[in-house]
Write a protein that holds these residues in place. Structure first.
Motif, PDB file in Angstrom:
ATOM      1  N   LYS A  19     -21.277 -39.197  -7.658  1.00 40.29           N
ATOM      2  CA  LYS A  19     -21.661 -39.599  -6.292  1.00 40.29           C
ATOM      3  C   LYS A  19     -22.599 -38.569  -5.673  1.00 40.29           C
ATOM      4  N   HIS A  20     -22.338 -37.303  -5.941  1.00 36.66           N
ATOM      5  CA  HIS A  20     -23.204 -36.241  -5.431  1.00 36.66           C
ATOM      6  C   HIS A  20     -24.614 -36.356  -6.036  1.00 36.66           C
ATOM      7  N   PHE A  21     -24.687 -36.505  -7.366  1.00 38.51           N
ATOM      8  CA  PHE A  21     -25.990 -36.589  -8.025  1.00 38.51           C
ATOM      9  C   PHE A  21     -26.736 -37.866  -7.644  1.00 38.51           C
ATOM     10  N   ALA A  22     -26.013 -38.934  -7.312  1.00 40.60           N
ATOM     11  CA  ALA A  22     -26.639 -40.210  -6.964  1.00 40.60           C
ATOM     12  C   ALA A  22     -27.502 -40.119  -5.702  1.00 40.60           C
ATOM     13  N   HIS A  23     -27.322 -39.068  -4.908  1.00 41.33           N
ATOM     14  CA  HIS A  23     -28.168 -38.884  -3.725  1.00 41.33           C
ATOM     15  C   HIS A  23     -29.590 -38.490  -4.107  1.00 41.33           C
ATOM     16  N   LYS A  24     -29.778 -37.977  -5.336  1.00 39.89           N
ATOM     17  CA  LYS A  24     -31.102 -37.485  -5.739  1.00 39.89           C
ATOM     18  C   LYS A  24     -31.653 -38.134  -6.998  1.00 39.89           C
TER      19      LYS A  24
END
Length: 139
Positions: A60-65
């Motif tokens: 979910k964190h990486f999905a922001h970028k």
């Protein structure tokens, strides 16, 4: 080569320095050859009963970028240094990174570990157990 041999034999300290420098240069050459001719993959393992939680937090964190997706027990992220897969079991989180050519494995390890330090702080996480695998690239 004869001059180097004579310099090596001159003193024990000089010989040791020569051997260390020679080892260092050969190591750098080997790294360059591996990067050009091989596909390098890294696998990090963290023994934890909370692998699913951390997998989902990371994705979910990486999905922001970047492109990233996950389920409870598996995930994928197209990170800058290479495609990364995540697998959670009841007892571990396993992360595998297929490094892009020329990427430094240590940078990838540091980045993943740094994120897990934040997410797994209750467990006092420090680093995953990392292994590296180089295999011939398909041309």
């Amino acid at each position: 080569m004869q001059n180097l041999w004579r310099a090596q034999k001159t003193t024990e300290a000089g010989a040791n320095l020569f051997i260390e420098l020679n080892y260092f240069v050969n190591h750098l050459i080997l790294i360059k050859i591996i990067r050009k001719m091989s596909m390098i993959s890294l696998t990090g393992t963290y023994d934890t009963p909370n692998g699913s939680r951390y997998l989902q937090q990371l994705c979910k964190h990486f999905a922001h970028k970047v492109e990233a997706q996950c389920t409870e027990n598996s995930g994928f992220a197209a990170l800058g240094f290479g495609d990364t897969t995540f697998v959670a079991t009841d007892s571990a989180l396993v992360i595998t990174i297929a490094l892009k050519g020329g990427e430094d494995p240590m940078d990838a390890q540091r980045m993943i570990d740094a994120h897990l330090v934040r997410f797994a702080f209750r467990e006092e996480f420090e680093t995953m157990s990392w292994s590296i695998d180089a295999h011939a690239a398909h041309h």
